[in-house]
Scaffold this motif. Structure first.
Motif, mmCIF file in Angstrom:
data_model
loop_
_atom_site.group_PDB
_atom_site.id
_atom_site.type_symbol
_atom_site.label_atom_id
_atom_site.label_comp_id
_atom_site.label_asym_id
_atom_site.label_seq_id
_atom_site.Cartn_x
_atom_site.Cartn_y
_atom_site.Cartn_z
ATOM 1 N N ALA A 38 0.634 -1.608 0.293
ATOM 2 C CA ALA A 38 -0.216 0.264 -0.030
ATOM 3 C C ALA A 38 0.819 1.698 0.103
ATOM 4 O O ALA A 38 1.837 1.028 0.747
ATOM 5 N N LEU A 39 0.718 2.243 -0.566
ATOM 6 C CA LEU A 39 0.800 3.760 -1.069
ATOM 7 C C LEU A 39 0.831 4.465 0.413
ATOM 8 O O LEU A 39 -0.713 4.378 1.057
ATOM 9 N N ASN A 40 1.996 5.155 0.746
ATOM 10 C CA ASN A 40 1.409 6.229 1.847
ATOM 11 C C ASN A 40 2.166 7.081 2.017
ATOM 12 O O ASN A 40 2.892 7.237 0.898
ATOM 13 N N ALA A 41 1.398 8.432 2.272
ATOM 14 C CA ALA A 41 2.469 9.880 1.982
ATOM 15 C C ALA A 41 3.583 9.664 2.347
ATOM 16 O O ALA A 41 4.446 10.459 1.569
ATOM 17 N N TYR A 42 3.783 8.776 3.272
ATOM 18 C CA TYR A 42 5.576 8.638 3.627
ATOM 19 C C TYR A 42 6.471 8.197 2.354
ATOM 20 O O TYR A 42 7.301 8.704 2.746
ATOM 21 N N ASP A 43 5.577 7.286 1.901
ATOM 22 C CA ASP A 43 6.683 7.141 0.368
ATOM 23 C C ASP A 43 6.800 8.273 -0.169
ATOM 24 O O ASP A 43 7.528 8.410 -1.356
ATOM 25 N N TRP A 44 6.196 9.038 -0.871
ATOM 26 C CA TRP A 44 6.515 10.142 -1.904
ATOM 27 C C TRP A 44 7.223 11.622 -1.495
ATOM 28 O O TRP A 44 7.965 11.893 -1.599
ATOM 29 N N HIS A 45 7.051 11.135 0.468
ATOM 30 C CA HIS A 45 8.341 12.496 1.473
ATOM 31 C C HIS A 45 9.464 11.558 0.971
ATOM 32 O O HIS A 45 10.151 12.907 0.612
ATOM 33 N N VAL A 46 9.848 10.645 1.110
ATOM 34 C CA VAL A 46 10.681 9.825 1.451
ATOM 35 C C VAL A 46 11.598 9.879 -0.232
ATOM 36 O O VAL A 46 12.618 10.264 -0.636
ATOM 37 N N MET A 47 10.568 9.367 -1.245
ATOM 38 C CA MET A 47 10.882 9.149 -2.926
ATOM 39 C C MET A 47 11.615 11.284 -3.633
ATOM 40 O O MET A 47 12.811 10.926 -4.064
ATOM 41 N N ARG A 48 11.179 12.248 -2.354
ATOM 42 C CA ARG A 48 11.184 13.220 -2.878
ATOM 43 C C ARG A 48 12.272 13.874 -1.743
ATOM 44 O O ARG A 48 13.532 15.129 -2.164
ATOM 45 N N GLY A 49 12.957 13.402 -0.618
ATOM 46 C CA GLY A 49 13.061 13.924 0.409
ATOM 47 C C GLY A 49 12.781 14.877 0.960
ATOM 48 O O GLY A 49 13.256 15.941 1.283
ATOM 49 N N ASP A 50 11.829 15.422 1.180
ATOM 50 C CA ASP A 50 10.902 15.897 1.103
ATOM 51 C C ASP A 50 9.726 16.029 2.893
ATOM 52 O O ASP A 50 8.974 14.761 3.011
ATOM 53 N N PRO A 51 9.972 17.305 3.524
ATOM 54 C CA PRO A 51 11.018 18.287 3.453
ATOM 55 C C PRO A 51 11.967 17.871 3.813
ATOM 56 O O PRO A 51 12.588 17.214 4.472
ATOM 57 N N PRO A 63 17.586 8.181 -0.503
ATOM 58 C CA PRO A 63 17.397 6.939 0.031
ATOM 59 C C PRO A 63 18.485 6.095 0.924
ATOM 60 O O PRO A 63 18.752 5.748 0.101
ATOM 61 N N ARG A 64 18.398 5.990 2.612
ATOM 62 C CA ARG A 64 19.187 4.897 2.859
ATOM 63 C C ARG A 64 18.641 4.130 2.077
ATOM 64 O O ARG A 64 19.724 2.971 1.730
ATOM 65 N N ALA A 65 17.438 3.981 2.316
ATOM 66 C CA ALA A 65 16.851 2.177 1.670
ATOM 67 C C ALA A 65 16.682 2.371 0.490
ATOM 68 O O ALA A 65 15.347 3.542 0.069
ATOM 69 N N ARG A 66 16.779 1.583 -0.429
ATOM 70 C CA ARG A 66 16.871 1.681 -1.794
ATOM 71 C C ARG A 66 15.743 1.888 -1.971
ATOM 72 O O ARG A 66 15.383 1.861 -3.495
ATOM 73 N N ILE A 67 14.955 0.298 -1.858
ATOM 74 C CA ILE A 67 13.818 -0.146 -2.289
ATOM 75 C C ILE A 67 11.853 0.825 -1.257
ATOM 76 O O ILE A 67 12.304 0.891 -0.542
ATOM 77 N N ARG A 68 11.218 1.167 -2.248
ATOM 78 C CA ARG A 68 10.322 2.109 -1.339
ATOM 79 C C ARG A 68 8.992 0.716 -1.160
ATOM 80 O O ARG A 68 9.172 -0.250 -1.448
ATOM 81 N N GLY A 69 8.441 1.475 0.136
ATOM 82 C CA GLY A 69 7.697 0.887 0.509
ATOM 83 C C GLY A 69 7.699 0.373 1.539
ATOM 84 O O GLY A 69 8.618 -0.006 1.916
ATOM 85 N N ARG A 70 6.621 0.105 2.440
ATOM 86 C CA ARG A 70 6.719 -0.002 3.893
ATOM 87 C C ARG A 70 5.462 -0.755 4.090
ATOM 88 O O ARG A 70 5.420 -2.285 4.967
ATOM 89 N N GLY A 242 0.343 14.416 5.989
ATOM 90 C CA GLY A 242 0.222 13.496 5.079
ATOM 91 C C GLY A 242 -0.478 14.219 3.569
ATOM 92 O O GLY A 242 0.404 12.830 2.968
ATOM 93 N N VAL A 243 -0.984 15.383 3.691
ATOM 94 C CA VAL A 243 -1.355 15.456 2.351
ATOM 95 C C VAL A 243 -1.119 17.156 1.856
ATOM 96 O O VAL A 243 -1.808 17.682 1.554
ATOM 97 N N TYR A 244 0.729 17.141 2.466
ATOM 98 C CA TYR A 244 0.414 18.825 2.391
ATOM 99 C C TYR A 244 1.327 18.926 1.053
ATOM 100 O O TYR A 244 1.996 18.170 0.610
ATOM 101 N N GLY A 245 1.380 20.175 1.051
ATOM 102 C CA GLY A 245 2.034 19.734 -0.601
ATOM 103 C C GLY A 245 3.052 19.829 -1.143
ATOM 104 O O GLY A 245 4.039 19.568 -2.387
#
Length: 327
Positions: A38-51, A63-70, A242-245
């Motif tokens: 499942a996707l979480n907002a966490y995943d795209w924050h890590v993907m972009r290194g954001d904030p 990212p230290r962890a090369r494979i995404r998703g939790r 979780g859904v901030y821009g």
């Protein structure tokens, strides 16, 4: 095995499907063949290194962890030498936490961080539960201390956490107000909300109704505005962002930090929530799911190779409830 990997921060295009070595379980781990994630907002924050401040923990340049998703659900393929109570063939679900790695055909996870999959849920529904469900459970039961008869407001009620929070608040005996956009009013009402506020038409912070607990999952309101929606001794639970821009140095961290600083000086309880999944929380979610009181709502499902498109859909803030990956 096939996995979605990432070697630099950036947009969804930085995610690629690649062949990588399958993991081998340590003595205290189980190897799970993933059936859904499942996707979480966490995943795209890590993907972009954001904030950007989060890169101090995630990795400075990538990212230290090369494979995404939790979040994942699947079947146990093998167990480590010290593992007891889990056997090959068991259907399980769980959360890899900061280790990541769920967008893959196999994952290794400590045996203490998986639980039997709810018998009445599909793998896709079970994968939607761990992080979002634990966040909702901790925010309402553990931190918010919701009791029967309490009035609870959930800001962001149509999101992944919010749709589960509405249901869990009802399980706890609360009268629930959900805040969402026009297109999601019917969804939130169908999940059991007693009142639904369409934020495009009404401002819940100026409503005459006051709440014992306000669970903020968005981070788009000031502390002053959120506190207006509380009873004089109510509790504000902050899990916003979780859904901030995105695209900032601190993101929602500033709101959470201000909440912690203000808390000692006001009558309201203000708590910044950090969700820490555990086997006990997963077992509680399973119990509620199997009793029919908790059913994850699925917005869309994508195959593994379309994870970039799935994250783009989630990141664009068009998603409601959960987005899942079938593997």
């Amino acid at each position: 095995m096939k996995a979605i990997v990432q070697d630099r921060y950036g947009p969804p295009e930085t995610l690629t499907l690649a062949d990588v070595d399958a993991p081998v379980p340590a003595a205290d781990e189980v190897l799970v063949r993933v059936e859904a994630a499942a996707l979480n907002a966490y995943d795209w924050h890590v993907m972009r290194g954001d904030p950007r401040m989060a890169r101090l923990a995630l990795g400075r340049t990538r990212p230290r962890a090369r494979i995404r998703g939790r979040d994942f659900a699947g079947r146990v393929e093998a167990v480590g030498s010290d593992v007891q109570g889990v056997r090959p063939g068991d259907a399980v679900f769980g959360d890899l936490g900061d280790a990541n790695g769920a967008f893959a055909e196999y994952v290794c996870v400590p045996a203490t961080m998986v639980a039997p999959k709810p018998a009445n849920l599909t793998p896709q529904q079970a994968a939607a539960l761990p992080l979002a469900g634990v966040t909702a459970l901790m925010g309402l039961r553990d931190v918010g201390q919701v009791q029967p008869g309490h009035r609870v407001l959930i800001n962001g009620a149509s999101g992944g956490v919010g749709t589960l929070a509405v249901q869990l608040a009802k399980v706890l005996g609360a009268t629930v107000t959900g805040v969402c956009s026009t297109r999601n009013v019917d969804l939130v009402r169908s999940l059991g909300a007693d009142h639904v506020v369409d934020y495009t038409r009404d401002d819940f912070t100026h409503d005459a109704r006051r709440h014992d607990v306000v669970f903020d999952l968005v981070g788009n309101r000031s502390l002053t505005a959120l506190r207006r929606a509380l009873t004089p001794t109510g509790t504000l639970v902050l899990s916003g962002g979780g859904v901030y821009g995105g695209g900032s140095l601190l993101g929602p961290v500033w709101l959470l930090a201000r909440g912690r600083l203000l808390a000692p000086f006001v009558k309201h309880r203000i708590v910044a929530l950090t969700a820490t999944p555990s086997r006990q929380h997963l077992d509680t979610l399973r119990t509620h799911a199997e009793s029919g009181h908790l059913t994850p709502a699925i917005d869309r499902s994508y195959p593994l190779h379309e994870v970039p498109q799935a994250i783009r859909y989630l990141e664009g803030e068009h998603a409601r409830s959960k987005v899942v990956i079938t593997i």
